[in-house]
Design a protein around this motif. Structure first.
Motif, PDB file in Angstrom:
ATOM      1  N   SER A   1      38.841 -53.736  13.496  1.00 41.95           N
ATOM      2  CA  SER A   1      40.171 -53.919  12.908  1.00 41.95           C
ATOM      3  C   SER A   1      41.268 -53.656  13.933  1.00 41.95           C
ATOM      4  CB  SER A   1      40.345 -52.999  11.694  1.00 41.95           C
ATOM      5  OG  SER A   1      39.419 -53.312  10.668  1.00 41.95           O
ATOM      6  N   LEU A   2      41.072 -52.658  14.778  1.00 46.97           N
ATOM      7  CA  LEU A   2      42.040 -52.403  15.848  1.00 46.97           C
ATOM      8  C   LEU A   2      42.091 -53.583  16.813  1.00 46.97           C
ATOM      9  CD1 LEU A   2      41.305 -48.650  16.713  1.00 46.97           C
ATOM     10  CD2 LEU A   2      43.144 -49.553  15.289  1.00 46.97           C
ATOM     11  N   ASP A   3      40.944 -54.115  17.122  1.00 48.87           N
ATOM     12  CA  ASP A   3      40.867 -55.262  18.031  1.00 48.87           C
ATOM     13  C   ASP A   3      41.630 -56.457  17.470  1.00 48.87           C
ATOM     14  OD1 ASP A   3      40.031 -56.887  20.181  1.00 48.87           O
ATOM     15  OD2 ASP A   3      38.283 -57.543  19.055  1.00 48.87           O
ATOM     16  N   GLU A   4      41.503 -56.701  16.181  1.00 49.99           N
ATOM     17  CA  GLU A   4      42.179 -57.837  15.553  1.00 49.99           C
ATOM     18  C   GLU A   4      43.685 -57.636  15.483  1.00 49.99           C
ATOM     19  OE1 GLU A   4      40.399 -58.196  11.753  1.00 49.99           O
ATOM     20  OE2 GLU A   4      38.406 -58.723  12.531  1.00 49.99           O
ATOM     21  N   ALA A   5      44.142 -56.385  15.360  1.00 46.37           N
ATOM     22  CA  ALA A   5      45.562 -56.119  15.106  1.00 46.37           C
ATOM     23  C   ALA A   5      46.404 -55.974  16.356  1.00 46.37           C
ATOM     24  CB  ALA A   5      45.696 -54.851  14.254  1.00 46.37           C
ATOM     25  N   LEU A   6      45.825 -55.466  17.450  1.00 49.76           N
ATOM     26  CA  LEU A   6      46.644 -55.105  18.606  1.00 49.76           C
ATOM     27  C   LEU A   6      46.915 -56.308  19.507  1.00 49.76           C
ATOM     28  CD1 LEU A   6      45.178 -51.639  19.655  1.00 49.76           C
ATOM     29  CD2 LEU A   6      47.231 -52.118  18.313  1.00 49.76           C
ATOM     30  N   PRO A   7      48.163 -56.474  19.933  1.00 52.98           N
ATOM     31  CA  PRO A   7      48.478 -57.574  20.845  1.00 52.98           C
ATOM     32  C   PRO A   7      47.831 -57.365  22.204  1.00 52.98           C
ATOM     33  CG  PRO A   7      50.393 -56.142  20.503  1.00 52.98           C
ATOM     34  CD  PRO A   7      49.347 -55.688  19.545  1.00 52.98           C
ATOM     35  N   PRO A   8      47.567 -58.448  22.941  1.00 54.23           N
ATOM     36  CA  PRO A   8      46.828 -58.346  24.210  1.00 54.23           C
ATOM     37  C   PRO A   8      47.520 -57.499  25.266  1.00 54.23           C
ATOM     38  CG  PRO A   8      46.896 -60.622  23.431  1.00 54.23           C
ATOM     39  CD  PRO A   8      47.830 -59.860  22.561  1.00 54.23           C
TER      40      PRO A   8
ATOM     41  N   ILE B   1      30.458 -45.004  19.139  1.00 53.00           N
ATOM     42  CA  ILE B   1      31.898 -45.286  19.090  1.00 53.00           C
ATOM     43  C   ILE B   1      32.426 -45.649  20.474  1.00 53.00           C
ATOM     44  CG2 ILE B   1      34.165 -44.284  18.587  1.00 53.00           C
ATOM     45  CD1 ILE B   1      32.801 -42.661  16.364  1.00 53.00           C
ATOM     46  N   SER B   2      31.966 -44.956  21.514  1.00 54.77           N
ATOM     47  CA  SER B   2      32.419 -45.276  22.874  1.00 54.77           C
ATOM     48  C   SER B   2      32.034 -46.696  23.264  1.00 54.77           C
ATOM     49  CB  SER B   2      31.823 -44.281  23.874  1.00 54.77           C
ATOM     50  OG  SER B   2      32.241 -42.960  23.594  1.00 54.77           O
ATOM     51  N   GLU B   3      30.803 -47.081  22.961  1.00 54.84           N
ATOM     52  CA  GLU B   3      30.360 -48.429  23.320  1.00 54.84           C
ATOM     53  C   GLU B   3      31.162 -49.493  22.587  1.00 54.84           C
ATOM     54  OE1 GLU B   3      26.193 -48.402  22.545  1.00 54.84           O
ATOM     55  OE2 GLU B   3      25.702 -47.246  24.366  1.00 54.84           O
ATOM     56  N   ARG B   4      31.442 -49.251  21.299  1.00 55.24           N
ATOM     57  CA  ARG B   4      32.238 -50.227  20.550  1.00 55.24           C
ATOM     58  C   ARG B   4      33.660 -50.321  21.100  1.00 55.24           C
ATOM     59  NH1 ARG B   4      29.656 -52.221  15.848  1.00 55.24           N
ATOM     60  NH2 ARG B   4      31.452 -53.619  15.729  1.00 55.24           N
ATOM     61  N   ILE B   5      34.218 -49.183  21.502  1.00 53.25           N
ATOM     62  CA  ILE B   5      35.570 -49.199  22.091  1.00 53.25           C
ATOM     63  C   ILE B   5      35.590 -50.042  23.358  1.00 53.25           C
ATOM     64  CG2 ILE B   5      37.281 -47.778  23.306  1.00 53.25           C
ATOM     65  CD1 ILE B   5      36.683 -45.573  21.231  1.00 53.25           C
ATOM     66  N   PHE B   6      34.638 -49.807  24.265  1.00 58.70           N
ATOM     67  CA  PHE B   6      34.650 -50.525  25.538  1.00 58.70           C
ATOM     68  C   PHE B   6      34.276 -51.997  25.382  1.00 58.70           C
ATOM     69  CE2 PHE B   6      34.072 -46.163  27.525  1.00 58.70           C
ATOM     70  CZ  PHE B   6      35.398 -46.101  27.941  1.00 58.70           C
ATOM     71  N   GLU B   7      33.515 -52.337  24.319  1.00 58.69           N
ATOM     72  CA  GLU B   7      33.258 -53.747  24.041  1.00 58.69           C
ATOM     73  C   GLU B   7      34.552 -54.471  23.689  1.00 58.69           C
ATOM     74  OE1 GLU B   7      30.429 -53.962  20.905  1.00 58.69           O
ATOM     75  OE2 GLU B   7      28.745 -53.229  22.123  1.00 58.69           O
ATOM     76  N   ARG B   8      35.385 -53.834  22.879  1.00 56.96           N
ATOM     77  CA  ARG B   8      36.612 -54.460  22.401  1.00 56.96           C
ATOM     78  C   ARG B   8      37.798 -54.214  23.328  1.00 56.96           C
ATOM     79  NH1 ARG B   8      33.131 -56.368  19.869  1.00 56.96           N
ATOM     80  NH2 ARG B   8      32.910 -56.549  17.599  1.00 56.96           N
ATOM     81  N   PHE B   9      37.800 -53.053  23.987  1.00 55.89           N
ATOM     82  CA  PHE B   9      38.935 -52.667  24.830  1.00 55.89           C
ATOM     83  C   PHE B   9      38.415 -52.183  26.187  1.00 55.89           C
ATOM     84  CE2 PHE B   9      39.986 -51.679  20.372  1.00 55.89           C
ATOM     85  CZ  PHE B   9      41.073 -52.525  20.196  1.00 55.89           C
TER      86      PHE B   9
END
Length: 355
Positions: A266-273, A338-346
């Motif tokens: 959801s953060l990935d979808e909402a935050l501008p590049p 959680i760390s892996e998901r963060i670095f996948e998206r950000f």
């Protein structure tokens, strides 16, 4: 005041995160424009008010039981003057805590303020913000040429109080003029519209405390919803603020992978590049002390918060006091997922710590 006028005034407060049921004023607070403004607002809104000699000593709160008094205290606003202008340190988050408020209107079952504020769970706001900012300037000048960082949310959620006080906007504008000053705060509320056009000059980092929908639903009453917080974060990002997220407390529950995966997606979808190169994350697993467990179970007797000491690991703190955290295997599983998901998206984000 007529009934119609009271109803109109109440309607004006319907979008506020916090509308107190009772307000106390120190008499000297009314000598300040902010204190006078809050006083007039309370009268116009029809909120009962009383006078008090000290914002630190409210002893006649209504309620027949301790639990009733606690719940009423969380709906009580105390308006006073911050007399002590010596700031506490706030490591590692910042150099100093800048005091504009104490206490929080939210009912997060796990919150450390349950014990640190003890018998004073009512919400205090300070009207002498000019004096507080002058003190902050003194700290900045003492540490030149270093940059001095201030945390505005150590003992409160200032965004939840901002529609009433306006203090956060004042701090942001002030810090925007300080080449060697930085401000940061964290919030669970979405009432950020009045901050979007502030002259922050990139000197204020807004961090949103976010979590899975399960945790917000069961353990964070009286806070903004999952979607509201993410929308507010996107607004602040588009307004040019440096942004961060605190995922805390990270709780092990059935389906936690899905819950925290949904959060990151959801953060990935909402935050501008354009904000992703300076994005921070702070990860904090759920922990509690024996004292906190006792207080929480009294104040929230129906809580679903798991606090089984037999299922936890005791972790000693820096000052000889420890807390109960998850066993190493569970903690590592939470951290890795959680760390892996963060670095996948950000991929360019910084995870400042997991604790």
């Amino acid at each position: 005041m007529s009934v119609q006028t009271i109803e109109q005034s109440r309607k004006k407060t319907s979008d506020l995160s916090f509308v107190p049921e009772l307000v106390y004023f120190e008499p000297a607070a009314l000598d300040y424009p902010k204190g006078q403004r809050i006083f007039e607002w309370a009268k116009e809104t029809g909120i009962p008010y009383r006078m008090t000699t000290s914002h630190n000593r409210i002893t006649n709160l209504p309620g027949d039981t301790e639990l009733e008094q606690y719940r009423i205290a969380k709906r009580t606003l105390v308006v006073g003057i911050r007399k002590t202008l010596k700031f506490d340190t706030s490591k590692p988050s910042a150099d100093y805590a800048i005091p504009i408020a104490t206490g929080c209107m939210a009912h997060c079952h796990y919150c450390y303020l349950q014990t640190t504020l003890g018998a004073k769970p009512y919400i205090r706001v300070y009207v002498n913000t000019d004096e507080i900012m002058d003190a902050a300037l003194g700290y900045i000048q003492e540490r030149l040429p270093e940059t001095t960082r201030f945390e505005a949310a150590c003992t409160s959620d200032p965004v939840g109080l901002e529609p009433i006080t306006g203090s956060l906007r004042e701090l942001i504008d002030f810090m925007g003029q300080q080449p060697n000053g930085r401000l940061r705060f964290v919030t669970k509320f979405h009432h950020v519209d009045s901050l979007l056009d502030a002259n922050h000059n990139g000197n204020t980092r807004i961090r949103f405390s976010v979590n899975s929908k399960y945790v917000i639903k069961h353990f964070e009453p009286a806070t903004s919803r999952f979607e509201q917080r993410i929308e507010a974060a996107a607004k602040c990002a588009r307004a040019g603020y440096p942004i961060g997220f605190i995922i805390a407390p990270i709780i092990w529950f059935d389906g936690w992978q899905d819950g925290y995966g949904e959060l990151i997606d959801s953060l990935d979808e909402a935050l501008p590049p354009d904000v992703r190169t300076d994005l921070t994350f702070e990860l904090i697993q759920h922990r509690f002390t024996k004292t906190a467990k006792s207080v929480i179970e009294k104040r929230y007797p129906k809580t679903k918060l798991e606090m089984d000491i037999e299922k936890r690991k005791y972790k000693w703190g820096r000052w000889g006091q420890g807390k109960y955290v998850y066993p190493d295997e569970q903690a590592e599983a939470l951290r890795l997922f959680i760390s892996e998901r963060i670095f996948e998206r950000f991929p360019e984000a910084r995870i400042e710590y997991f604790t």
